[in-house]
Design a protein around this motif. Structure first.
Motif, PDB file in Angstrom:
ATOM      1  N   ILE A 100       0.821  -1.217  -0.056  1.00 28.45           N
ATOM      2  CA  ILE A 100      -0.080   0.325   0.194  1.00 28.45           C
ATOM      3  C   ILE A 100       1.104   1.158   0.043  1.00 28.45           C
ATOM      4  O   ILE A 100       0.943   2.285  -0.820  1.00 28.45           O
ATOM      5  CB  ILE A 100      -0.899   0.071   1.273  1.00 28.45           C
ATOM      6  N   CYS A 101       1.887   1.234   0.972  1.00 26.57           N
ATOM      7  CA  CYS A 101       2.822   2.466   0.914  1.00 26.57           C
ATOM      8  C   CYS A 101       3.635   2.723  -0.435  1.00 26.57           C
ATOM      9  O   CYS A 101       3.769   3.753  -0.837  1.00 26.57           O
ATOM     10  CB  CYS A 101       3.888   2.328   1.998  1.00 26.57           C
ATOM     11  N   ASP A 102       3.828   1.520  -0.885  1.00 28.88           N
ATOM     12  CA  ASP A 102       4.727   1.632  -2.097  1.00 28.88           C
ATOM     13  C   ASP A 102       3.755   2.198  -3.406  1.00 28.88           C
ATOM     14  O   ASP A 102       4.431   3.203  -3.880  1.00 28.88           O
ATOM     15  CB  ASP A 102       5.025   0.067  -2.614  1.00 28.88           C
ATOM     16  N   VAL A 103       2.415   1.888  -3.536  1.00 24.99           N
ATOM     17  CA  VAL A 103       1.735   2.257  -4.505  1.00 24.99           C
ATOM     18  C   VAL A 103       1.225   3.726  -4.196  1.00 24.99           C
ATOM     19  O   VAL A 103       1.145   4.508  -5.137  1.00 24.99           O
ATOM     20  CB  VAL A 103       0.183   1.414  -4.589  1.00 24.99           C
ATOM     21  N   LEU A 104       0.902   4.007  -2.985  1.00 25.70           N
ATOM     22  CA  LEU A 104       0.493   5.395  -2.561  1.00 25.70           C
ATOM     23  C   LEU A 104       1.681   6.462  -2.180  1.00 25.70           C
ATOM     24  O   LEU A 104       1.446   7.640  -2.276  1.00 25.70           O
ATOM     25  CB  LEU A 104      -0.046   5.235  -1.326  1.00 25.70           C
ATOM     26  N   ASP A 105       2.948   6.001  -2.346  1.00 26.85           N
ATOM     27  CA  ASP A 105       4.153   6.848  -2.271  1.00 26.85           C
ATOM     28  C   ASP A 105       4.124   7.602  -1.209  1.00 26.85           C
ATOM     29  O   ASP A 105       4.124   8.640  -0.993  1.00 26.85           O
ATOM     30  CB  ASP A 105       4.521   7.498  -3.528  1.00 26.85           C
ATOM     31  N   CYS A 106       3.821   6.568   0.127  1.00 32.56           N
ATOM     32  CA  CYS A 106       3.644   7.316   1.583  1.00 32.56           C
ATOM     33  C   CYS A 106       4.370   6.466   2.510  1.00 32.56           C
ATOM     34  O   CYS A 106       5.049   5.425   2.375  1.00 32.56           O
ATOM     35  CB  CYS A 106       2.037   7.422   1.843  1.00 32.56           C
ATOM     36  N   GLN A 107       4.403   6.912   3.805  1.00 35.90           N
ATOM     37  CA  GLN A 107       5.018   6.245   4.942  1.00 35.90           C
ATOM     38  C   GLN A 107       3.880   5.478   5.776  1.00 35.90           C
ATOM     39  O   GLN A 107       2.636   5.947   5.810  1.00 35.90           O
ATOM     40  CB  GLN A 107       5.872   7.286   5.719  1.00 35.90           C
ATOM     41  N   PRO A 108       4.272   4.675   6.286  1.00 35.49           N
ATOM     42  CA  PRO A 108       3.162   3.697   7.414  1.00 35.49           C
ATOM     43  C   PRO A 108       2.579   4.574   8.255  1.00 35.49           C
ATOM     44  O   PRO A 108       1.589   4.513   8.680  1.00 35.49           O
ATOM     45  CB  PRO A 108       4.057   2.779   7.968  1.00 35.49           C
ATOM     46  N   GLY A 109       3.304   5.701   8.816  1.00 41.07           N
ATOM     47  CA  GLY A 109       2.684   6.743   9.702  1.00 41.07           C
ATOM     48  C   GLY A 109       1.733   7.754   9.038  1.00 41.07           C
ATOM     49  O   GLY A 109       0.981   8.378   9.519  1.00 41.07           O
ATOM     50  N   ASP A 110       1.716   7.638   7.671  1.00 38.29           N
ATOM     51  CA  ASP A 110       0.703   8.415   6.774  1.00 38.29           C
ATOM     52  C   ASP A 110      -0.697   7.818   7.097  1.00 38.29           C
ATOM     53  O   ASP A 110      -1.812   8.230   7.011  1.00 38.29           O
ATOM     54  CB  ASP A 110       1.027   8.634   5.461  1.00 38.29           C
ATOM     55  N   ILE A 111      -0.561   6.439   7.160  1.00 37.29           N
ATOM     56  CA  ILE A 111      -1.797   5.577   7.032  1.00 37.29           C
ATOM     57  C   ILE A 111      -2.355   5.290   8.580  1.00 37.29           C
ATOM     58  O   ILE A 111      -3.351   5.078   8.861  1.00 37.29           O
ATOM     59  CB  ILE A 111      -1.480   4.196   6.682  1.00 37.29           C
ATOM     60  N   LEU A 112      -1.209   4.859   9.567  1.00 45.00           N
ATOM     61  CA  LEU A 112      -1.617   4.590  10.922  1.00 45.00           C
ATOM     62  C   LEU A 112      -1.387   5.752  11.815  1.00 45.00           C
ATOM     63  O   LEU A 112      -0.405   6.449  11.822  1.00 45.00           O
ATOM     64  CB  LEU A 112      -0.776   3.311  11.184  1.00 45.00           C
ATOM     65  N   GLU A 113      -2.209   6.087  12.638  1.00 48.62           N
ATOM     66  CA  GLU A 113      -2.066   7.115  13.643  1.00 48.62           C
ATOM     67  C   GLU A 113      -2.565   6.372  15.040  1.00 48.62           C
ATOM     68  O   GLU A 113      -3.569   5.640  15.127  1.00 48.62           O
ATOM     69  CB  GLU A 113      -3.223   8.172  13.467  1.00 48.62           C
ATOM     70  N   PHE A 114      -1.761   6.900  16.094  1.00 49.52           N
ATOM     71  CA  PHE A 114      -1.970   6.332  17.463  1.00 49.52           C
ATOM     72  C   PHE A 114      -2.557   7.459  18.240  1.00 49.52           C
ATOM     73  O   PHE A 114      -2.341   8.663  18.258  1.00 49.52           O
ATOM     74  CB  PHE A 114      -0.707   5.953  18.102  1.00 49.52           C
TER      75      PHE A 114
END
Length: 68
Positions: A51-65
């Motif tokens: 997902i991060c590869d396709v969206l060119d993002c970091q896991p922290g962009d998708i997951l929030e604590f």
């Protein structure tokens, strides 16, 4: 749950549909939909990586604590 999934926001920012992302990541639409809506209790690192590869993002962009 203290972990909030922000996949919907990242997808909107990248202007990519659920079907397109599912196809590029290589997972079923229903599984990606469950991730998008937060109806999962776990996510594989390989799926998160794709997902991060396709969206060119970091896991922290998708997951929030968030503290409860």
């Amino acid at each position: 749950m203290a972990i909030i999934l922000r996949l919907n926001r990242v997808m909107a920012d990248r202007k990519i549909s659920l079907n397109e992302l599912a196809q590029k990541v290589g997972i079923a639409n229903v599984n990606l939909s469950n991730i998008k809506t937060g109806k999962v209790s776990a996510i594989r690192f390989s799926t998160l990586n794709a997902i991060c590869d396709v969206l060119d993002c970091q896991p922290g962009d998708i997951l929030e604590f968030s503290r409860e």
